[in-house]
Write an enzyme that holds these catalytic residues in place. Structure first.
Site, short mmCIF file in Angstrom:
data_model
loop_
_atom_site.label_atom_id
_atom_site.label_comp_id
_atom_site.label_asym_id
_atom_site.label_seq_id
_atom_site.Cartn_x
_atom_site.Cartn_y
_atom_site.Cartn_z
N HIS A 74 2.51 -7.05 4.82
CA HIS A 74 1.13 -6.58 4.95
C HIS A 74 0.59 -6.90 6.33
O HIS A 74 1.19 -7.67 7.08
CB HIS A 74 0.23 -7.28 3.91
CG HIS A 74 0.47 -6.81 2.51
ND1 HIS A 74 -0.38 -5.95 1.85
CD2 HIS A 74 1.50 -7.07 1.64
CE1 HIS A 74 0.11 -5.70 0.64
NE2 HIS A 74 1.25 -6.37 0.48
N HIS A 76 0.83 -1.22 0.00
CA HIS A 76 0.00 0.00 0.00
C HIS A 76 0.86 1.27 0.00
O HIS A 76 1.97 1.26 -0.49
CB HIS A 76 -1.01 -0.05 1.15
CG HIS A 76 -1.69 -1.38 1.24
ND1 HIS A 76 -2.73 -1.73 0.43
CD2 HIS A 76 -1.40 -2.49 1.99
CE1 HIS A 76 -3.10 -2.98 0.70
NE2 HIS A 76 -2.29 -3.47 1.63
N GLU A 117 1.69 -11.66 6.27
CA GLU A 117 0.60 -10.95 6.95
C GLU A 117 0.90 -11.04 8.44
O GLU A 117 0.70 -12.09 9.07
CB GLU A 117 -0.75 -11.59 6.63
CG GLU A 117 -1.16 -11.53 5.17
CD GLU A 117 -1.85 -10.21 4.78
OE1 GLU A 117 -1.87 -9.28 5.62
OE2 GLU A 117 -2.35 -10.12 3.64
N GLU A 168 -2.64 0.31 7.86
CA GLU A 168 -1.72 -0.73 7.39
C GLU A 168 -0.48 -0.14 6.73
O GLU A 168 0.63 -0.57 6.98
CB GLU A 168 -2.44 -1.66 6.40
CG GLU A 168 -1.51 -2.74 5.81
CD GLU A 168 -2.21 -3.69 4.85
OE1 GLU A 168 -3.41 -3.49 4.58
OE2 GLU A 168 -1.54 -4.63 4.37
#
Ligand SMILES: [Zn+2]
Length: 462
Positions: free
Chosen positions: A348, A281, A416, A295
């Protein structure tokens, strides 16, 4: 047919030169300086800074395990131990586990190792005797070999605690006879070099300088082992040779022939390896959000920390973004390919509608990317380290059809860290110490991957 020729010899004390860039400790007394410098040279001991060794500090069981473990080249990779009072993240956890597995130190029946407990002279004698294979009464054995001497009053002082400086002196004597109070060494085993240009070194590690080289087939006689290294005599030269390069009787005890060459610390091949770190992102894309926690900020923070760790190694490292900017997914994989990345790690955090969902998972792509098995290996190594770091639920490694994995042409993993939508996972994402721990985990996971691929990276672990 093998026969062992035993003879005893006295050899003169050869001088051990302090390394040119001597540790530079300003607080080590002269009576221990050569010994401390010798151990520092081999990476066996270290100070709290380049000038501070804290010689008068009493030594703990954790420190003793690390000192001795490094001396005999045990696996020091930080990890879970058999004891319930050793933090897997502690500097000594790997050595404590290895030394317990070898039966050199043990814990109490309540499952505790007591890492912070002080070591007495009597316990030190037992630890060193076991680590270096001296049988019989430990104190007598060490005194007979000139590794230890009694106190002025004739007793060994078994119950007294011991300082870092004194422990270093005993350990240096245990390793290298040149430091001993007596020079009675028996060279009793016959061996041959298996390679040309084999170095004889002043200590049991490739960090120690060579004092001579021998050709393949040259006979040497061995006196004793320090881990996987034999103290030998070849002609007029004495010093250490890795057992990896010797064949023949090793004399006392059973030796497991090392299956890998001795560690040189860092593999020269690492310089040609480029790691791509991809914080997800950024910019107009905040990723998953929980209140003010975004995030894109969490993963940039972790990515920058991993980048900083990798910058201190021979690896090359590149980040797809190091600021709060938006980057298209395909530009990320294109960036990785253009920079000839060898490993790609995307970072992430997860989010779902249910606030109770928690845990850590890692994805790899199992179809298009030609490096499926390496991607899976990389994912499993990073996942294992992340679980250790945050102790969240293990959601496993999974196949994931993500653009940055699919469109890449190098081993790639997408980590993650946890669920931003879960309050306890999210609490870690706002905690700097937890984020540092996670960054070290991802870094160590990348090292684990290279280790599994046969690279020599042991000295790079954090
Ligand atoms: Zn994301």
């Amino acid at each position: 047919m093998t026969f062992v020729l035993a003879f005893c010899m006295i050899f003169s004390l050869f001088s051990i030169q302090a390394p040119a860039q001597a540790a530079g400790f300003t607080d080590v007394p002269s009576r221990a300086l050569n010994e401390v410098n010798y151990l520092v040279q081999g990476g066996v001991v270290q100070g709290s800074s380049p000038t501070v060794f804290n010689p008068d500090q009493t030594i703990t069981r954790a420190e003793a395990a690390a000192f001795v473990g490094r001396a005999i080249q045990l696996n020091g990779t930080k990890r879970q131990t058999r004891f319930n009072d050793v933090d897997p993240g502690s500097f000594a956890s790997g050595y404590i586990e290895s030394i317990a597995a070898k039966g050199i130190m043990s814990g109490a029946s309540n499952g505790k190792f007591s890492p912070g407990k002080l070591v007495t002279r009597g316990e030190m004698a037992v630890i060193i005797a076991k680590a270096f294979g001296h049988t019989g009464n430990a104190e007598t054995a060490l005194m007979n070999l000139g590794i230890a001497s009694g106190m002025g009053n004739g007793s060994f002082g078994s119950a007294q605690t011991i300082t870092r400086a004194d422990f270093a002196v005993f350990l240096a004597r245990a390793i290298n006879p040149a430091f001993r109070l007596k020079q009675n060494i028996t060279f009793s085993s016959n061996m041959k070099s298996t390679t040309n240009g084999l170095n004889i070194r002043t200590g049991p590690s490739t960090s120690y300088p060579s004092v001579g080289k021998i050709a393949a087939g040259t006979s040497v006689t061995g006196a004793f082992l320090v881990g996987g290294w034999m103290f030998v005599k070849a002609g007029n030269t004495t010093g250490f040779i890795s057992m990896y390069y010797l064949t023949g009787s090793s004399g006392s005890g059973t030796v497991t022939q090392p299956t890998t060459p001795p560690s040189t610390g860092t593999d020269s091949r690492l310089q040609s390896q480029t790691i791509i770190i991809d914080p997800g992102h950024g910019g107009t894309d905040p990723g998953a959000v929980n209140g003010s926690l975004r995030e894109k900020d969490v993963v940039l923070n972790v990515g920058l920390k991993v980048n900083k760790l990798l910058e201190q190694t021979p690896f090359k490292v590149k980040m797809t973004r190091s600021t709060d900017t938006f980057i298209k997914l395909t530009d990320r994989s294109t960036f990785a390919k253009n920079n000839k990345g060898n490993v790609f790690v995307s970072i992430h955090v997860n989010s779902v509608n249910s606030s109770s969902t928690s845990g850590t998972e890692t994805f790899y792509y199992a179809a298009g990317n030609p490096h499926v098995s390496d991607s899976k290996l990389l994912s499993s190594k990073i996942q294992a380290r992340m679980l250790e770091a945050w102790n969240l639920k293990d959601r496993g490694i999974k196949k994931g059809n993500f653009s940055v994995l699919r469109e890449n042409n190098m081993p790639a993993a997408l980590a993650e860290l946890g669920f931003i939508s879960n309050s306890s996972d999210a609490a870690k994402m706002t905690n700097e110490a937890a984020l540092s721990k996670m960054s070290i985990a991802i870094y160590n996971g990348i090292l684990d991957y290279y280790k599994a691929k046969g690279y020599d990276i042991n000295k790079l672990y954090k």
